[in-house]
Design a protein around this motif. Structure first.
Motif, PDB file in Angstrom:
ATOM      1  N   LYS A 124       0.830  -1.206   0.000  1.00 45.48           N
ATOM      2  CA  LYS A 124       0.000   0.000   0.000  1.00 45.48           C
ATOM      3  C   LYS A 124       0.865   1.256   0.000  1.00 45.48           C
ATOM      4  O   LYS A 124       0.539   2.247  -0.680  1.00 45.48           O
ATOM      5  N   GLU A 173      -9.273  -3.287  -3.139  1.00 45.55           N
ATOM      6  CA  GLU A 173      -9.185  -1.851  -2.901  1.00 45.55           C
ATOM      7  C   GLU A 173      -7.832  -1.303  -3.335  1.00 45.55           C
ATOM      8  O   GLU A 173      -7.737  -0.185  -3.860  1.00 45.55           O
ATOM      9  N   GLU A 176      -7.899  -0.889  -7.034  1.00 44.99           N
ATOM     10  CA  GLU A 176      -8.740   0.247  -7.405  1.00 44.99           C
ATOM     11  C   GLU A 176      -8.086   1.584  -7.083  1.00 44.99           C
ATOM     12  O   GLU A 176      -8.401   2.604  -7.709  1.00 44.99           O
ATOM     13  N   SER A 177      -7.153   1.581  -6.144  1.00 43.36           N
ATOM     14  CA  SER A 177      -6.520   2.833  -5.716  1.00 43.36           C
ATOM     15  C   SER A 177      -5.258   3.167  -6.494  1.00 43.36           C
ATOM     16  O   SER A 177      -4.688   4.243  -6.300  1.00 43.36           O
TER      17      SER A 177
END
Length: 225
Positions: A124, A173, A176-177
């Motif tokens: 992330k 997620e 998608e980010s």
């Protein structure tokens, strides 16, 4: 007629197969999401091959490995680590725990989960850093992944998602980010990672027809590590 002249009298340029110095450059068409899964050998190999190709053009590439922390049959320093270290613009990290999840090899499955969670937090952070970087521009080949990369390979993340070591919804997620120009490559898993395949631009099922392990071969130096 000289060796450098064509029949029409034109002078040929440099040999197109002659290696050229690797200089920082920016890709013009990156930004897709790829998923490589299946029960056949070659998912990681394919991803690293693309990474090598991209690095050869001067693009910044980083690979973060999940679930590959070494086993009793595989040396800790694999051949690909030595090759990546010698290639400008290509770097790697390994967040895997020793052994293989749910195998009776004496390893702690809780530690597998903890290492996978740490690896996902790192993924992330790298994706977020890429979102702050100008991926339409060349990036320093020796710069840290925290300053942005053009291609990010998350090796075995699909396997980690299928086994519940990371939350599949969190992986979704993350995809998608991702920033528009980041090429994101996800690999791993014998089961189809349905949690991300509908988001991917490229989905490849690497199918096994036969494997030397079935005839008693263990992992071989130079082919599996």
């Amino acid at each position: 007629m000289s060796d450098d002249a064509t029949a029409d009298g034109d002078v040929r340029g440099d040999d197109p197969l002659e290696p050229r110095p690797i200089e920082p450059a920016a890709p013009e068409e990156f930004g897709l999401t790829q998923v490589w899964w299946g029960d056949g050998k070659g998912k990681t190999t394919a991803a690293m091959g693309m990474g090598m190709r991209a690095a050869g053009h001067g693009y910044r590439v980083h690979m973060l490995q999940f679930m590959k922390g070494g086993t009793s049959t595989v040396e800790d320093v694999r051949g690909e680590y030595n090759a990546i270290a010698a290639l400008p613009g290509f770097s790697y990290e390994n967040s895997g725990h020793y052994g293989w999840h749910r195998f009776h090899d004496g390893t702690d499955d809780d530690e597998h989960a903890a290492r996978a969670t740490g690896g996902f937090e790192r993924a992330k952070a790298i994706v977020a850093a890429a979102g702050k970087a100008d991926l339409s521009s060349a990036l320093p080949l020796d710069g840290p992944a925290d300053d942005g990369v053009h291609m990010l390979i998350l090796d075995e993340i699909c396997y980690a998602g299928n086994r519940g070591l990371v939350d599949p919804d969190d992986v979704r997620e993350l995809v998608e980010s991702k920033p528009e120009n980041l090429e994101l490559v996800l690999t791993g898993g014998h089961e189809r990672p349905d949690f991300v395949t509908d988001l991917a631009d490229l989905v490849t099922n690497v199918r096994k027809e036969s494997h030397p392990i079935e005839s008693g071969h263990s992992a071989r130096k130079g082919t599996e590590y």
